[in-house]
Design a protein around this motif. Structure first.
Motif: not given
Lengths: 327, 161
Positions: A309-312, B12, B15-16, B19
């Motif tokens: 997964n991508i985390r910012h 993204e 997903a963010f 999460e």
């Protein structure tokens, strides 16, 4: 007077300049050719004279000279005034004092050495005499609330461009603004923002290790830093590098004032030493490891985590702890 | 922004949100405004990150400025009189010019207009934050080195009327 003579001497290089042409460059008024030559030599230029009075420029001083730097500089803001000091605590101290006394935007302060050169949060910055570019620029852009702090970014971009133009070396940018060659740091950028009535002054500090030998570096940075001359394999012309740097800073500052964040972002990403690397970063005291999927001036770092997964991570809150390799 | 970029951004963001257990998210890229809401917190003030001017609000009137994620602990100023100095930007809060130096101010110190209270570092820009009026430092609301958000209260100053 001596500057026109200097131009003429330079244009004749590597050959001899006939004395008559030197005389006409100096002109009939004023103190005359011998005095002009004396002044140039006093500034460190080596000039040979032949038996028949011809002149040849054999060496340029390695000292920074404000007049010499400003000549041939066609910038709009950066370098309107250039002040060179032999020895200061830190160029940011000097430019901060000047700013408080009403110095206009664009003034550049250079020093041959700094006794208290500084990096981030009180870390020292090694600034040996005559071996680097230790410089600060005063900028006073209009204050825009909530805008992205790009001044350090454009500082890094300008340094990278100037190194490339002056030496041909490819200098990348390690997030957010260290300039690295072959994975070793050659330059750093630090900005101090001072509020004042009616606006804000940005003190843009730049340090570039130019002509120090690898064996001269202090032990604490010897493994992580290098100099341009080490990377290029030959001494670097500091005045020329400074002129190029001021021109690049002026260009990037214009781009910032035009709010062309896309151009800044694209160029910064293109030259990123961090993009695609496996890194460890710290946010709010927690450490995260992953592969850098994207860097963005506005949005920070996008990290691909081990689960895919991508985390910012927002740029303002993170610090880079380590990287697999870079440059 | 081309369609591929938009698609990637949406992926993204999705997903963010997952999460961080978000059920609402608003993004305004040009205005750099992001609104997030945590699942199951309806009716509460939304968690807001946005570009707030560096307002000096009066105690008790400060906006419900908050922060994303559980990480930073924000101290609410006590409901006493005084001027609240808030963060004009996102960044890290420092109470001294460097780790070895003395703090700019301590509780009980008198301050003058334009006196430096702290530094907020954002992307290696060290921003000095100054007092707008004379007063006395009554509370320091953030720990040294902590992250701060736009509009987050930093200091409470008691001001002589």
């Amino acid at each position: 007077m001596s500057d026109r003579l200097l131009d003429t001497l330079r244009s004749a290089r590597p050959g001899w300049l006939p004395r008559a042409r030197a005389e006409s460059a100096v002109g009939p008024s004023g103190p005359g050719l011998p005095e002009a030559l004396r002044r140039l030599r006093a500034r460190g230029f080596r000039i040979d004279e032949s038996d028949d009075g011809g002149l040849a420029l054999r060496g340029e001083p390695d000292l920074l000279d404000a007049d010499d730097i400003r000549r041939g500089l066609h910038t709009r803001v950066v370098g309107r005034r250039v002040r060179v000091f032999q020895r200061v605590t830190s160029t940011n101290d000097v430019i901060g004092d000047l700013a408080r006394q009403g110095e206009p935007e664009g003034t550049v302060v250079l020093a041959e050495t700094q006794t208290e050169g500084r990096g981030r949060r009180g870390r020292g910055w090694w600034s040996p005499p005559g071996k680097g570019v230790w410089m600060s620029v005063l900028l006073s852009p209009p204050v825009r609330r909530g805008s992205v702090p790009v001044t350090t970014i454009i500082g890094g971009l300008a340094v990278s461009d100037a190194i490339r133009a002056s030496t041909g070396l490819s200098a990348l940018i390690r997030w957010p603004n260290d300039v690295v060659i072959g994975g070793r740091k050659v330059a750093g950028v630090l900005v101090e923002a001072h509020q004042r009535p009616g606006g804000r002054d940005l003190l843009l500090g730049i340090g570039i290790d130019v002509n120090a030998g690898q064996d001269e570096l202090p032990p604490e940075i010897a493994d992580i830093a290098t100099s341009l001359s080490e990377a290029a394999g030959e001494p670097i012309d500091r005045p020329e590098l400074v002129r190029t740097l001021l021109a690049e800073l002026d260009r990037w500052y214009r781009i910032k004032l035009d709010r062309d964040i896309d151009t800044i972002n694209e160029q910064w990403r293109e030259r990123s030493a961090t993009l695609g690397r496996r890194i460890v970063l710290e946010e709010h005291g927690r450490r995260f490891e992953g592969t850098v999927a994207d860097v963005d001036v506005r949005f920070g770092i996008a990290l691909r985590m081990s689960r895919g997964n991508i985390r910012h991570f927002r740029g303002e809150h993170i610090s880079l702890i380590g990287s697999d390799c870079d440059g | 922004m081309d369609i591929e970029k938009v698609r990637r951004l949406l992926d993204e963001l999705a997903a963010f949100m997952k999460e961080n257990e978000l059920e609402e998210l608003a993004v305004d890229v040009e205005g750099a405004e992001v609104k997030l809401r945590k699942a199951g917190k309806k009716g509460q003030a939304p968690v807001i990150h946005h570009a707030t001017p560096p307002v000096h609000t009066t105690a008790g009137q400060h906006p419900p400025a908050s922060h994303g994620g559980p990480e930073p602990q924000m101290v609410e100023p006590s409901e006493e009189a005084g001027e609240i100095v808030t963060a004009p930007m996102v960044g890290s809060f420092y109470r001294s010019p460097n780790p070895e130096a003395d703090t700019f101010v301590e509780v009980g110190d008198p301050v003058e207009p334009d006196q430096v209270l702290c530094i907020i570092e954002a992307m290696k820009v060290m921003n000095e934050i100054k007092a707008e009026q004379a007063g006395t430092v009554a509370e320091i609301l953030v720990e040294d080195g902590e992250p701060v958000e736009y509009g987050q209260p930093l200091f409470r100053l008691t001001v002589e009327e």
